[in-house]
Enzyme design. Structure first.
Site, PDB file in Angstrom:
ATOM      1  N   ASN A  12     -26.256  -3.171  65.097  1.00 25.13           N
ATOM      2  CA  ASN A  12     -26.961  -2.095  65.896  1.00 25.13           C
ATOM      3  C   ASN A  12     -26.375  -1.086  65.392  1.00 25.13           C
ATOM      4  O   ASN A  12     -25.145  -0.477  65.464  1.00 25.13           O
ATOM      5  CB  ASN A  12     -26.380  -2.325  67.209  1.00 25.13           C
ATOM      6  CG  ASN A  12     -26.582  -1.283  68.194  1.00 25.13           C
ATOM      7  OD1 ASN A  12     -27.468  -0.456  67.933  1.00 25.13           O
ATOM      8  ND2 ASN A  12     -26.092  -1.241  69.530  1.00 25.13           N
ATOM      9  N   TRP A  13     -27.233  -0.341  64.721  1.00 22.51           N
ATOM     10  CA  TRP A  13     -26.906   1.062  63.931  1.00 22.51           C
ATOM     11  C   TRP A  13     -26.652   2.320  64.957  1.00 22.51           C
ATOM     12  O   TRP A  13     -26.291   3.273  64.569  1.00 22.51           O
ATOM     13  CB  TRP A  13     -27.929   1.377  63.237  1.00 22.51           C
ATOM     14  CG  TRP A  13     -28.154   0.390  61.942  1.00 22.51           C
ATOM     15  CD1 TRP A  13     -27.411  -0.648  61.658  1.00 22.51           C
ATOM     16  CD2 TRP A  13     -29.219   0.569  60.765  1.00 22.51           C
ATOM     17  NE1 TRP A  13     -27.935  -1.353  60.501  1.00 22.51           N
ATOM     18  CE2 TRP A  13     -28.846  -0.555  59.857  1.00 22.51           C
ATOM     19  CE3 TRP A  13     -29.970   1.630  60.128  1.00 22.51           C
ATOM     20  CZ2 TRP A  13     -29.756  -1.023  58.841  1.00 22.51           C
ATOM     21  CZ3 TRP A  13     -30.859   1.234  59.274  1.00 22.51           C
ATOM     22  CH2 TRP A  13     -30.527   0.027  58.404  1.00 22.51           C
ATOM     23  N   LYS A  14     -26.951   2.096  66.273  1.00 26.40           N
ATOM     24  CA  LYS A  14     -26.940   3.111  67.410  1.00 26.40           C
ATOM     25  C   LYS A  14     -27.618   4.586  66.773  1.00 26.40           C
ATOM     26  O   LYS A  14     -28.704   4.322  65.853  1.00 26.40           O
ATOM     27  CB  LYS A  14     -25.597   3.412  67.733  1.00 26.40           C
ATOM     28  CG  LYS A  14     -25.030   1.895  68.139  1.00 26.40           C
ATOM     29  CD  LYS A  14     -23.602   2.079  68.873  1.00 26.40           C
ATOM     30  CE  LYS A  14     -23.092   0.891  69.045  1.00 26.40           C
ATOM     31  NZ  LYS A  14     -21.649   0.749  69.686  1.00 26.40           N
ATOM     32  N   HIS A 100     -27.843  -2.410  76.490  1.00 27.04           N
ATOM     33  CA  HIS A 100     -26.643  -1.973  75.986  1.00 27.04           C
ATOM     34  C   HIS A 100     -25.822  -1.038  76.982  1.00 27.04           C
ATOM     35  O   HIS A 100     -26.384  -0.215  77.805  1.00 27.04           O
ATOM     36  CB  HIS A 100     -26.770  -1.299  74.633  1.00 27.04           C
ATOM     37  CG  HIS A 100     -25.496  -1.180  73.823  1.00 27.04           C
ATOM     38  ND1 HIS A 100     -24.675  -0.324  73.961  1.00 27.04           N
ATOM     39  CD2 HIS A 100     -25.041  -1.957  72.660  1.00 27.04           C
ATOM     40  CE1 HIS A 100     -23.615  -0.232  73.140  1.00 27.04           C
ATOM     41  NE2 HIS A 100     -23.904  -1.449  72.327  1.00 27.04           N
ATOM     42  N   GLU A 102     -24.070   1.380  76.606  1.00 26.80           N
ATOM     43  CA  GLU A 102     -24.367   2.769  76.200  1.00 26.80           C
ATOM     44  C   GLU A 102     -25.525   3.263  76.981  1.00 26.80           C
ATOM     45  O   GLU A 102     -25.750   4.556  77.538  1.00 26.80           O
ATOM     46  CB  GLU A 102     -24.344   3.134  74.875  1.00 26.80           C
ATOM     47  CG  GLU A 102     -22.833   3.107  74.304  1.00 26.80           C
ATOM     48  CD  GLU A 102     -22.952   2.652  72.894  1.00 26.80           C
ATOM     49  OE1 GLU A 102     -23.998   2.880  71.989  1.00 26.80           O
ATOM     50  OE2 GLU A 102     -21.925   2.143  72.305  1.00 26.80           O
ATOM     51  N   GLU A 172     -20.626  -7.961  75.636  1.00 25.44           N
ATOM     52  CA  GLU A 172     -19.880  -7.029  74.672  1.00 25.44           C
ATOM     53  C   GLU A 172     -18.911  -6.338  75.928  1.00 25.44           C
ATOM     54  O   GLU A 172     -19.333  -5.537  76.586  1.00 25.44           O
ATOM     55  CB  GLU A 172     -20.835  -5.853  74.228  1.00 25.44           C
ATOM     56  CG  GLU A 172     -21.922  -6.256  73.269  1.00 25.44           C
ATOM     57  CD  GLU A 172     -22.562  -5.338  72.537  1.00 25.44           C
ATOM     58  OE1 GLU A 172     -22.155  -5.248  71.231  1.00 25.44           O
ATOM     59  OE2 GLU A 172     -22.726  -4.305  72.965  1.00 25.44           O
ATOM     60  N   GLY A 178     -16.200  -0.072  69.903  1.00 26.05           N
ATOM     61  CA  GLY A 178     -15.701   1.268  69.161  1.00 26.05           C
ATOM     62  C   GLY A 178     -14.396   1.389  69.314  1.00 26.05           C
ATOM     63  O   GLY A 178     -13.974   2.602  68.842  1.00 26.05           O
ATOM     64  N   SER A 218     -16.248  -4.403  68.271  1.00 23.08           N
ATOM     65  CA  SER A 218     -15.266  -4.460  67.110  1.00 23.08           C
ATOM     66  C   SER A 218     -14.878  -5.520  66.396  1.00 23.08           C
ATOM     67  O   SER A 218     -14.048  -5.967  65.761  1.00 23.08           O
ATOM     68  CB  SER A 218     -13.852  -4.049  67.632  1.00 23.08           C
ATOM     69  OG  SER A 218     -13.815  -2.620  68.432  1.00 23.08           O
ATOM     70  N   GLY A 239     -21.635  -2.992  65.742  1.00 23.17           N
ATOM     71  CA  GLY A 239     -21.860  -1.739  65.667  1.00 23.17           C
ATOM     72  C   GLY A 239     -21.174  -1.003  64.486  1.00 23.17           C
ATOM     73  O   GLY A 239     -22.013  -1.087  63.493  1.00 23.17           O
ATOM     74  N   GLY A 240     -20.204  -0.487  64.595  1.00 19.33           N
ATOM     75  CA  GLY A 240     -19.774   0.328  63.297  1.00 19.33           C
ATOM     76  C   GLY A 240     -19.731  -0.264  62.035  1.00 19.33           C
ATOM     77  O   GLY A 240     -20.034   0.242  61.231  1.00 19.33           O
TER      78      GLY A 240
HETATM   79  P1  13P Z   1     -18.548  -1.729  67.447  1.00 16.80           P
HETATM   80  O1  13P Z   1     -18.929  -3.066  66.548  1.00 16.80           O
HETATM   81  O2  13P Z   1     -18.584  -0.335  66.775  1.00 16.80           O
HETATM   82  O3  13P Z   1     -17.381  -1.864  68.402  1.00 16.80           O
HETATM   83  O4  13P Z   1     -19.800  -1.546  68.679  1.00 16.80           O
HETATM   84  C1  13P Z   1     -20.099  -2.894  69.157  1.00 16.80           C
HETATM   85  C2  13P Z   1     -21.624  -2.588  69.806  1.00 16.80           C
HETATM   86  O5  13P Z   1     -21.767  -1.816  70.735  1.00 16.80           O
HETATM   87  C3  13P Z   1     -22.701  -3.195  69.322  1.00 16.80           C
HETATM   88  O6  13P Z   1     -23.699  -3.210  70.115  1.00 16.80           O
END
Ligand code: 13P
Length: 256
Positions: A12-14, A100, A102, A172, A178, A218, A239-240
């Site tokens: 997920n590149w956000k 998600h 967010e 999640e 994050g 993470s 994510g990251g």
């Molecule tokens: P991180 O891997 O950066 O913690 O993010 C997880 C996430 O929200 C994937 O959708």
């Protein structure tokens, strides 16, 4: 790896990567993952909408599939700024992340909206990845199962058994996103097992055995192996660490 369900690892590149940066990242992933067989694992990248077109052009090998990060519950019409499932399908989008944390937090998405989006995604032959997860205070208050259970009952409402079997759930924990804090193996397995039991109750045993439940929060090359080996963990939503060729490809390699 000895599981009935094939692992699904999605990035997920956000709100990161321009179209050209995204295309370069995917080309790098192909080079790094050249040795892995397509049959071993499902790999998905979820760029921002503006990068879907360029990324789709470089996704020449079905080893990596395309996903989106959100979509409208509506098929078309006067919804300024929104994007419909049919528009995503045109770019070869096969998966869509829905609900998600967010989006729940910043864009006020409710379980009801997420369920309508999931139904609209299936109608366009796009597989939803429905996200659920508790806040830190909820975990500390012993409310994880209550919160995740409510999110699932609401977000999966109205899906047929056939649709559910083609839906992925991403667990999640919000406190792990994050933050560098990962759920322990025991915490992840316990919640995933709870989710699968709930799927038996809401759908049936066959469906519950087929649904893939991803862990997110993470995930890194260093913890991927342990998490992916848990009996009810069937992949990762990253994510990251999905923003760098080496990190994401190492997560995939360490998971096989
Ligand atoms: P991180 O891997 O950066 O913690 O993010 C997880 C996430 O929200 C994937 O959708």
């Amino acid at each position: 790896m000895n599981k009935d369900r094939k692992l699904l690892i999605a990035g997920n590149w956000k709100m990161n990567k321009t179209a050209s940066e995204g295309a370069a990242l995917v080309q790098g992933l192909y080079l790094e993952l050249a040795g892995t067989k397509q049959l071993e694992i499902d790999i998905v990248v979820c760029p921002p909408f503006t990068a879907l077109s360029e990324v789709s052009k470089v996704l020449v090998d079905p080893k990596i599939r395309l996903g989106a990060q959100n979509m409208s519950e509506h098929n078309y019409g006067a919804y300024t700024g929104e994007i419909a499932a049919g528009m995503l399908r045109e770019f070869g989008v096969r998966y869509v992340i829905l609900g998600h944390s967010e989006r729940r937090q910043y864009f006020h998405e409710t379980d009801e909206i997420i369920s309508r989006k999931a139904i609209a995604a299936h109608a366009a032959a796009i597989k939803p990845i429905v996200c659920v997860g508790e806040l830190l205070a909820e975990r500390e208050g012993g409310l994880t199962e209550q919160v995740v259970g409510k999110q699932l009952r609401g977000s999966l409402a109205g899906l047929s058994k056939e649709q559910m079997a083609e839906t992925t759930i991403a667990y999640e924990p919000v406190w792990a996103i994050g933050t560098g804090k990962t759920a322990t193996a025991q915490q992840a397995q316990d919640t995933h097992a709870f989710i699968r039991r709930l799927l038996v109750e809401l759908f049936d045993d066959t469906v519950a055995r087929r649904v893939r439940i991803q862990y997110g929060g993470s995930v890194k090359p260093a913890n991927a192996k342990e998490l992916m080996s848990l009996p009810d963990v069937d992949g990762a939503l990253v994510g990251g660490a999905s923003l760098e060729v080496r990190n994401f490809s190492d997560i995939v390699k360490n998971s096989i």
